[in-house]
Structures are given as structure tokens and as C-alpha cells.
Design a protein around this motif. Structure first.
Motif, PDB file in Angstrom:
ATOM      1  N   UNK A   4       0.839  -1.199   0.000  1.00 62.26           N
ATOM      2  CA  UNK A   4       0.000   0.000   0.000  1.00 62.26           C
ATOM      3  C   UNK A   4       0.875   1.250   0.000  1.00 62.26           C
ATOM      4  N   UNK A   5       1.900   1.246   0.853  1.00 65.91           N
ATOM      5  CA  UNK A   5       2.815   2.388   0.917  1.00 65.91           C
ATOM      6  C   UNK A   5       3.501   2.598  -0.426  1.00 65.91           C
ATOM      7  N   UNK A   6       3.928   1.523  -1.059  1.00 71.33           N
ATOM      8  CA  UNK A   6       4.568   1.588  -2.378  1.00 71.33           C
ATOM      9  C   UNK A   6       3.632   2.241  -3.396  1.00 71.33           C
ATOM     10  N   UNK A   7       2.429   1.689  -3.561  1.00 68.97           N
ATOM     11  CA  UNK A   7       1.510   2.171  -4.597  1.00 68.97           C
ATOM     12  C   UNK A   7       0.970   3.561  -4.290  1.00 68.97           C
ATOM     13  N   UNK A   8       0.639   3.845  -3.041  1.00 65.46           N
ATOM     14  CA  UNK A   8       0.127   5.179  -2.714  1.00 65.46           C
ATOM     15  C   UNK A   8       1.221   6.230  -2.886  1.00 65.46           C
ATOM     16  N   UNK A   9       2.476   5.850  -2.645  1.00 69.19           N
ATOM     17  CA  UNK A   9       3.585   6.786  -2.857  1.00 69.19           C
ATOM     18  C   UNK A   9       3.810   7.055  -4.339  1.00 69.19           C
ATOM     19  N   UNK A  10       3.601   6.048  -5.182  1.00 69.56           N
ATOM     20  CA  UNK A  10       3.676   6.274  -6.631  1.00 69.56           C
ATOM     21  C   UNK A  10       2.620   7.291  -7.049  1.00 69.56           C
ATOM     22  N   UNK A  11       1.400   7.079  -6.598  1.00 70.47           N
ATOM     23  CA  UNK A  11       0.304   7.976  -6.980  1.00 70.47           C
ATOM     24  C   UNK A  11       0.548   9.381  -6.436  1.00 70.47           C
ATOM     25  N   UNK A  12       0.839   9.483  -5.148  1.00 69.19           N
ATOM     26  CA  UNK A  12       1.026  10.793  -4.522  1.00 69.19           C
ATOM     27  C   UNK A  12       2.257  11.496  -5.101  1.00 69.19           C
ATOM     28  N   UNK A  13       3.358  10.761  -5.256  1.00 65.97           N
ATOM     29  CA  UNK A  13       4.579  11.354  -5.803  1.00 65.97           C
ATOM     30  C   UNK A  13       4.414  11.819  -7.240  1.00 65.97           C
TER      31      UNK A  13
END
Length: 130
Positions: A74-83
């Protein structure tokens, strides 16, 4: 000394968690890289709360990462989206370019670390109820 992939993931989780927990300090020390304009204190408090909470749970996950893969991914994918969203906004508005070296870069470093060290699946069989 032979460092395992799991140990690298544990270290990455601790570093990422500490960055997330340090958000109020980073916002105070380097506002141009961590605070978006115009200032919105409600938004800033929300980000501190959300990322602070995630930081606490990532610290917890660092002890036994194989038991917390869904949180890590979740941290990986949400960081991709947010970043990605913040990166596009920082490029589009040149007054926000410093974010490319601050919060945007931090999220992408997290993405790379988690993407490299997080296992795609657990090799052990899951515990079953008797």
C-alpha cells in the motif's frame, strides 16, 4: 558480514517511517520543499496525521515485514500515486519546483527502496487454523 534482502527491507522501512514521522520538522526547516502554497494549515495537519500514522505502522512492520506485506505494498503504490501527482504539480507551477527535491523526491526514494526489497510473495505457507 552478509546483509540479507530482508534486513535491507527492515532498514528501508525504518528510514521511510522516520521521514514520515519527521514531516513537521521537515516542513519547518525546509518549507519550500515540503509546504505547498498558498499555505493551508488544515491540509498540513492532515498530511502530518496521515503520514505520522503510516510512519508508526511502518516501524511496527519493520520488525516482521513478511507479516505486513499488504501495508508495505500500500505504501509503495500510494507513494507512486502521490509522488506522481505532486511531481506533475511541481513541474507545472515553477514556484513549487523545490518540491521535486523535497517531498516528491522522498516519496520516489521510498518507492524505489520498497520496490527493490519487498518480496512479491511469501515463500512460507500461511498459518492455518487447527
Amino acid at each position: 558480514m552478509n546483509i540479507t534482502r530482508r534486513q535491507c527491507l527492515q532498514a528501508a522501512l525504518v528510514v521511510i517511517a522516520l521521514v514520515f514521522l519527521s514531516l513537521p520538522i521537515l516542513m519547518a526547516v525546509w518549507p519550500s520543499g515540503w509546504i505547498w502554497l498558498p499555505r493551508q494549515t488544515e491540509y498540513e495537519q492532515m498530511m502530518i496525521g496521515v503520514y505520522g500514522t503510516l510512519g508508526v505502522f511502518l516501524l511496527w512492520a519493520s520488525r516482521r515485514p513478511e507479516k505486513h506485506l499488504s501495508l508495505i505494498w500500500f505504501t509503495f503504490w500510494s507513494s507512486i500515486v502521490h509522488g506522481t501527482i505532486m511531481g506533475i504539480q511541481a513541474i507545472a507551477d515553477e514556484t513549487e519546483n523545490a518540491h521535486l527535491y523535497g517531498d516528491v523526491a522522498a516519496l520516489w526514494v521510498a518507492v524505489v527502496l520498497l520496490g527493490v526489497f519487498t518480496p512479491r510473495r511469501v515463500t512460507q505457507r500461511p498459518d492455518h487454523c487447527a
